[in-house]
Design an enzyme around this catalytic site. Structure first.
Site, PDB file in Angstrom:
ATOM      1  N   HIS A   1      21.151 -20.475 -68.367  1.00  0.00           N
ATOM      2  CA  HIS A   1      21.801 -19.302 -68.962  1.00  0.00           C
ATOM      3  C   HIS A   1      22.082 -19.631 -70.430  1.00  0.00           C
ATOM      4  O   HIS A   1      23.230 -19.622 -70.876  1.00  0.00           O
ATOM      5  CB  HIS A   1      23.064 -18.931 -68.194  1.00  0.00           C
ATOM      6  CG  HIS A   1      23.504 -17.502 -68.378  1.00  0.00           C
ATOM      7  ND1 HIS A   1      23.706 -16.631 -67.330  1.00  0.00           N
ATOM      8  CD2 HIS A   1      23.771 -16.782 -69.495  1.00  0.00           C
ATOM      9  CE1 HIS A   1      24.109 -15.443 -67.794  1.00  0.00           C
ATOM     10  NE2 HIS A   1      24.160 -15.518 -69.114  1.00  0.00           N
TER      11      HIS A   1
ATOM     12  N   ARG B   1      27.195 -15.719 -58.239  1.00  0.00           N
ATOM     13  CA  ARG B   1      26.138 -16.214 -59.129  1.00  0.00           C
ATOM     14  C   ARG B   1      26.794 -16.935 -60.302  1.00  0.00           C
ATOM     15  O   ARG B   1      27.618 -16.356 -61.008  1.00  0.00           O
ATOM     16  CB  ARG B   1      25.293 -15.037 -59.639  1.00  0.00           C
ATOM     17  CG  ARG B   1      24.320 -15.444 -60.706  1.00  0.00           C
ATOM     18  CD  ARG B   1      23.486 -14.279 -61.245  1.00  0.00           C
ATOM     19  NE  ARG B   1      22.736 -14.808 -62.363  1.00  0.00           N
ATOM     20  CZ  ARG B   1      22.660 -14.266 -63.566  1.00  0.00           C
ATOM     21  NH1 ARG B   1      23.256 -13.127 -63.828  1.00  0.00           N
ATOM     22  NH2 ARG B   1      21.992 -14.855 -64.518  1.00  0.00           N
TER      23      ARG B   1
ATOM     24  N   GLU C   1      23.270  -8.537 -62.658  1.00  0.00           N
ATOM     25  CA  GLU C   1      24.397  -8.246 -63.561  1.00  0.00           C
ATOM     26  C   GLU C   1      24.482  -6.752 -63.769  1.00  0.00           C
ATOM     27  O   GLU C   1      23.461  -6.077 -63.921  1.00  0.00           O
ATOM     28  CB  GLU C   1      24.212  -8.875 -64.950  1.00  0.00           C
ATOM     29  CG  GLU C   1      24.482 -10.342 -65.036  1.00  0.00           C
ATOM     30  CD  GLU C   1      24.353 -10.891 -66.470  1.00  0.00           C
ATOM     31  OE1 GLU C   1      24.618 -10.163 -67.440  1.00  0.00           O
ATOM     32  OE2 GLU C   1      23.976 -12.064 -66.580  1.00  0.00           O
TER      33      GLU C   1
ATOM     34  N   ASN D   1      19.359  -7.320 -64.616  1.00  0.00           N
ATOM     35  CA  ASN D   1      20.627  -7.211 -65.336  1.00  0.00           C
ATOM     36  C   ASN D   1      20.569  -5.889 -66.079  1.00  0.00           C
ATOM     37  O   ASN D   1      19.731  -5.715 -66.962  1.00  0.00           O
ATOM     38  CB  ASN D   1      20.778  -8.332 -66.375  1.00  0.00           C
ATOM     39  CG  ASN D   1      20.938  -9.704 -65.740  1.00  0.00           C
ATOM     40  OD1 ASN D   1      20.922  -9.845 -64.520  1.00  0.00           O
ATOM     41  ND2 ASN D   1      21.102 -10.717 -66.578  1.00  0.00           N
TER      42      ASN D   1
ATOM     43  N   GLU E   1      17.785 -13.755 -68.505  1.00  0.00           N
ATOM     44  CA  GLU E   1      17.383 -12.911 -69.637  1.00  0.00           C
ATOM     45  C   GLU E   1      16.584 -13.642 -70.705  1.00  0.00           C
ATOM     46  O   GLU E   1      17.040 -13.785 -71.850  1.00  0.00           O
ATOM     47  CB  GLU E   1      18.627 -12.279 -70.271  1.00  0.00           C
ATOM     48  CG  GLU E   1      19.436 -11.460 -69.297  1.00  0.00           C
ATOM     49  CD  GLU E   1      20.511 -10.613 -69.965  1.00  0.00           C
ATOM     50  OE1 GLU E   1      20.811 -10.850 -71.138  1.00  0.00           O
ATOM     51  OE2 GLU E   1      21.041  -9.715 -69.295  1.00  0.00           O
TER      52      GLU E   1
HETATM   53  C1  BGC Z   1      24.237 -11.843 -70.291  1.00  0.00           C
HETATM   54  C2  BGC Z   1      25.680 -12.243 -70.163  1.00  0.00           C
HETATM   55  C3  BGC Z   1      26.528 -11.358 -71.062  1.00  0.00           C
HETATM   56  C4  BGC Z   1      26.407  -9.940 -70.572  1.00  0.00           C
HETATM   57  C5  BGC Z   1      27.231  -8.914 -71.345  1.00  0.00           C
HETATM   58  C6  BGC Z   1      24.017 -10.370 -70.412  1.00  0.00           C
HETATM   59  O1  BGC Z   1      23.196 -10.147 -71.509  1.00  0.00           O
HETATM   60  O2  BGC Z   1      23.470 -12.428 -69.298  1.00  0.00           O
HETATM   61  O3  BGC Z   1      25.790 -13.580 -70.479  1.00  0.00           O
HETATM   62  O4  BGC Z   1      27.857 -11.760 -71.129  1.00  0.00           O
HETATM   63  O5  BGC Z   1      25.061  -9.533 -70.646  1.00  0.00           O
HETATM   64  O6  BGC Z   1      26.838  -8.842 -72.667  1.00  0.00           O
END
Ligand code: BGC
Length: 446
Positions: free
Chosen positions: A120, A77, A352, A293, A165
């Site tokens: 993003h 991704r 994530e 995420n 997000e």
């Molecule tokens: C985001 C990433 C970030 C990760 C860790 C998520 O909020 O999508 O860009 O690096 O968390 O903080």
């Protein structure tokens, strides 16, 4: 005995994002994003760092894709930088598209399935200067960008993520102000941006299905499991419930159920654009899958003095913490079950999940045993939910390599591959070997 093996078709992957890894933000006809501008304002980012070089992925992506192949991931991704592809309103930059074309081709040549995130957070600065996502015109600009990508890559890329997000972009970009575009206490901005982002997603879904066969599109939602600090107190339970609505449901319900959460509307309707109810009619059922995420849980207590929400976050007593957040693997399990109970068991992916570590003098930077422990615990909850019938199809570890961690700069490292930010050399950490072995066998050994 509990089944500890993932099915062979489970999609193991890793995630990254354009501004966090690429560097060369103005190369080959690209124009600045809001993150380029924001990170160059003194005092905004830890140690005044920025994404000018980052991991230099713009020049080293081949080596990074080789690492993906060695990890044996089945999917990757990554996000596309909008102002590389559309450097001015209505203008397409072929060189920007070519960069991503090389990436897609290389991934496919290694049998790695691309999952492309369109947004993003690196909004083109030109769009922000026109009012950004506060203005409805942003939707048309987003569609132009999306259509361009679907046309260019739709024959080969079947998994799309419209937004990463939106909650974080809206809250940190318009209310807290520690992320681009950096507004503070701008509630109208927050709700207008939320609405226009979700509306863009819905329209992109329709365009994708009209123009590309067998493709799917979803949102990578930041999900936090919220809990009352004192479960026996109704006022704390209400506080946690309100925050659940604000953080989680506000961003899923409109694009699944076609409505904003009732519990929030009384407080927020006045901050939403006038036509929001009309728009909601086309917003429901527009997620082909839900991306989750997940990093953490939060406890809330009632707080008279916190305006509007009357909820205050407090650390949960007794919970372990990472360098950034508290650790609560069951929160991931609970949120996955909720996709089944509340959202019609839509297909979902963990888009994530990962663990931050800072480098400390005297400690081997490649020994990230704590990260492995965190990952095991969370992946175990994914398997548990899957075994209970949740349609979870894949897991994307954040992140392939150390990168620019937004307001924290380069200090906070999430990679399973270490990046030396002086030499840009990549080295596998313990967790990378561990993840490779997990992918190879599909068996989770705790
Ligand atoms: C985001 C990433 C970030 C990760 C860790 C998520 O909020 O999508 O860009 O690096 O968390 O903080």
């Amino acid at each position: 005995m509990e089944n500890n093996k993932f099915p062979d078709d489970f999609l193991w992957g890793t995630s990254t994002a354009s501004y966090q890894i690429e560097g060369s933000p103005l190369a080959d006809g690209a124009t600045p994003s809001i993150w380029h501008k924001f990170s160059h304002i003194p005092g905004k980012i830890k140690n005044n760092e920025n994404g000018d070089i980052a991991c230099d992925y713009y020049n080293r992506y081949e080596e990074d894709i080789e690492n993906l192949a060695k990890l044996k991931v089945k999917a990757y991704r990554f996000s596309i930088s909008w102002p590389r592809v559309v450097p001015e309103p209505g203008k397409i930059n072929q060189k920007g598209l070519d960069f991503y074309k090389r990436i897609v081709d290389k991934l496919l040549s290694r049998n790695i399935e691309p999952f492309i995130t369109l947004f993003h957070w690196d909004t083109p600065l030109w769009l922000e200067e026109m009012g950004g996502f506060r203005e409805r015109a942003s939707v048309d600009h987003f569609l132009f960008y999306g259509e361009t990508l679907f046309r260019e890559f739709g024959d080969r890329v079947k998994h799309w993520i419209s937004l990463n997000e939106p909650i974080v972009y809206a809250i940190q970009g318009y209310v807290i102000g520690d992320m681009a575009p950096g507004y503070k206490r701008n509630l109208k901005g927050m709700f207008h941006a939320t609405h226009h982002l979700l509306l863009s997603h819905a329209k992109l879904n329709a365009i994708l299905h009209k123009s590309v066969k067998d493709a799917q599109i979803g949102i990578a939602e930041a999900q936090i499991w919220t809990k009352p600090l004192r479960p026996n107190l109704k006022r704390d339970r209400n506080a946690a419930d309100l925050m659940d609505n604000l953080i989680n449901r506000l961003y899923i319900d409109p694009v699944t159920k076609g409505k904003y959460p009732e519990k929030l509307l009384a407080k927020t309707a006045k901050h939403l654009p006038k036509a929001f109810e009309e728009d909601l009619k086309e917003m429901g059922n527009t997620c082909d899958f839900i991306g989750i995420n997940y990093y953490t849980s939060q406890s809330y207590r009632y707080s008279l003095f916190t305006p509007l929400i009357h909820a205050r976050e407090v650390p949960t007593p007794g919970y372990k913490r990472s360098a950034m957040w508290e650790i609560y693997p069951d929160g991931l399990y609970n949120l996955l079950l909720r996709v089944k109970t509340d959202y019609g068991n839509l297909p979902c992916y963990i888009t994530e999940n990962g663990f931050p570590l800072k480098e400390v003098k005297g400690r081997d930077p490649l020994d990230d045993t704590e990260r492995i422990e965190y990952l095991k615990e969370h992946i175990q909850r994914v398997l548990k939910a899957k075994n209970e019938g949740v349609d979870v199809r894949g897991y994307f570890l954040w992140s392939l390599m150390d990168n620019f961690e937004w307001e924290h700069g380069y200090d906070m490292r999430f990679g399973i591959i270490r990046v030396d930010f002086t030499t840009l050399e990549r080295t596998w950490k313990k967790s990378a070997y561990w993840y490779r072995d997990l992918i190879k066998t599909g068996v989770l050994n705790l």
